[in-house]
Design a protein around this motif. Structure first.
Motif, PDB file in Angstrom:
ATOM      1  N   VAL A 129     -27.756 -14.969  24.502  1.00  0.00           N
ATOM      2  CA  VAL A 129     -26.401 -15.208  23.995  1.00  0.00           C
ATOM      3  C   VAL A 129     -25.860 -13.967  23.289  1.00  0.00           C
ATOM      4  N   SER A 187     -21.198 -13.209  12.628  1.00  0.00           N
ATOM      5  CA  SER A 187     -22.374 -12.402  12.963  1.00  0.00           C
ATOM      6  C   SER A 187     -23.317 -12.292  11.764  1.00  0.00           C
ATOM      7  N   ARG A 228     -18.989 -18.036  21.959  1.00  0.00           N
ATOM      8  CA  ARG A 228     -20.313 -17.427  22.125  1.00  0.00           C
ATOM      9  C   ARG A 228     -21.028 -17.275  20.788  1.00  0.00           C
ATOM     10  N   LEU A 229     -20.313 -16.859  19.777  1.00  0.00           N
ATOM     11  CA  LEU A 229     -20.920 -16.718  18.456  1.00  0.00           C
ATOM     12  C   LEU A 229     -21.376 -18.071  17.919  1.00  0.00           C
ATOM     13  N   ALA A 286     -15.219 -12.922  13.290  1.00  0.00           N
ATOM     14  CA  ALA A 286     -16.355 -12.562  14.142  1.00  0.00           C
ATOM     15  C   ALA A 286     -17.423 -11.846  13.331  1.00  0.00           C
ATOM     16  N   GLU A 291     -13.235 -17.207  23.737  1.00  0.00           N
ATOM     17  CA  GLU A 291     -14.524 -17.041  24.407  1.00  0.00           C
ATOM     18  C   GLU A 291     -15.542 -16.366  23.483  1.00  0.00           C
ATOM     19  N   ILE A 292     -15.114 -15.350  22.765  1.00  0.00           N
ATOM     20  CA  ILE A 292     -16.024 -14.658  21.842  1.00  0.00           C
ATOM     21  C   ILE A 292     -16.471 -15.584  20.720  1.00  0.00           C
ATOM     22  N   TYR A 293     -15.530 -16.306  20.114  1.00  0.00           N
ATOM     23  CA  TYR A 293     -15.890 -17.244  19.045  1.00  0.00           C
ATOM     24  C   TYR A 293     -16.828 -18.338  19.569  1.00  0.00           C
ATOM     25  N   THR A 297     -21.341  -5.201  15.139  1.00  0.00           N
ATOM     26  CA  THR A 297     -20.151  -5.888  14.633  1.00  0.00           C
ATOM     27  C   THR A 297     -19.637  -5.299  13.316  1.00  0.00           C
ATOM     28  N   TYR A 315     -19.322  -8.860  26.241  1.00  0.00           N
ATOM     29  CA  TYR A 315     -17.941  -9.332  26.304  1.00  0.00           C
ATOM     30  C   TYR A 315     -17.011  -8.398  25.525  1.00  0.00           C
ATOM     31  N   LYS A 348     -25.051 -11.153  25.836  1.00  0.00           N
ATOM     32  CA  LYS A 348     -23.837 -11.441  26.595  1.00  0.00           C
ATOM     33  C   LYS A 348     -22.588 -11.304  25.721  1.00  0.00           C
ATOM     34  N   THR A 349     -22.687 -11.726  24.465  1.00  0.00           N
ATOM     35  CA  THR A 349     -21.547 -11.598  23.553  1.00  0.00           C
ATOM     36  C   THR A 349     -21.187 -10.132  23.353  1.00  0.00           C
TER      37      THR A 349
END
Length: 207
Positions: free
Chosen positions: A90, A114, A184-185, A110, A180-182, A33, A97, A93-94
């Protein structure tokens, strides 16, 4: 837990071994990240690391199933093992994505989330290092409090990120991707807190 015997220590050692792997996963995700290059290669590395952690999870489950005497309730050990496995899932998978959604550049929220995740994992590592001696030190509970604090900060980052996303982004596809990304985080942060809370429950039960 009254006077942990040597053969019971294996579970504390196994937790620490698994946490070393999870710290590596967290650092790898942080690098992805904050050095957002070679994304597909780094995501593939996390897939490999997740598979390695899965092997450790199966090993721990096998030992749990074959052990008559445990330092605390089997249900508690099982719950902690599953939560440790979940945090790796998690993050893996993130990372994927980012590849699937063809994310060209990460947004600042993001990156900040992280950082919180990686710091939570470091605090969990310290917590597990001290778990064996929880009757002699309050370090475990201090780490639980710190993880809870970091998770609360992460929740604030998440809410702010979602607010900015819907306020500033006009492309509905980008909104779907980034929500979706947020999510997952935020789930990763929640899982870190769940691990800490599970350990806190054990400490309070056997204190």
């Amino acid at each position: 837990m009254i006077g942990v015997k040597k053969k019971e220590n294996i579970f504390f050692d196994l937790f620490c071994e698994q946490m070393k792997k999870i710290v590596d996963v967290g650092e790898t995700f942080y690098d992805l990240t904050h050095n957002y290059v070679d994304v597909e290669e780094k995501a593939h590395t996390l897939v490999w690391m997740e598979a390695d952690c899965d092997k450790e999870t199966h090993k721990m489950m096998g030992i749990l199933n074959g052990t008559l005497i445990t330092p605390f309730d089997r249900e508690d050990i099982y719950a902690i093992i599953k939560q440790l496995d979940r945090i790796v899932d998690v993050l893996e998978k993130t990372a994927n994505y980012f590849v699937i959604f063809d994310i060209k550049e990460l947004r600042a929220p993001a990156c900040r989330m992280s950082e919180s995740i990686c710091q939570c994992i470091r605090e969990l590592d310290i917590m597990f290092q001290n778990l064996k001696d929880f009757k002699k030190t309050d370090r475990v509970l201090k780490q639980v409090i710190e993880v809870n604090r970091l998770e609360n900060e992460g929740d604030s980052l998440y809410r702010q990120a979602i607010r900015e996303l819907f306020r500033e982004e006009k492309d509905p596809i980008e909104i779907i991707k980034w929500q979706e990304i947020y999510d997952r985080l935020e789930k990763a942060l929640d899982t870190c807190e769940s691990i800490a809370d599970a350990v806190e429950g054990v400490v309070m039960k056997y204190a």
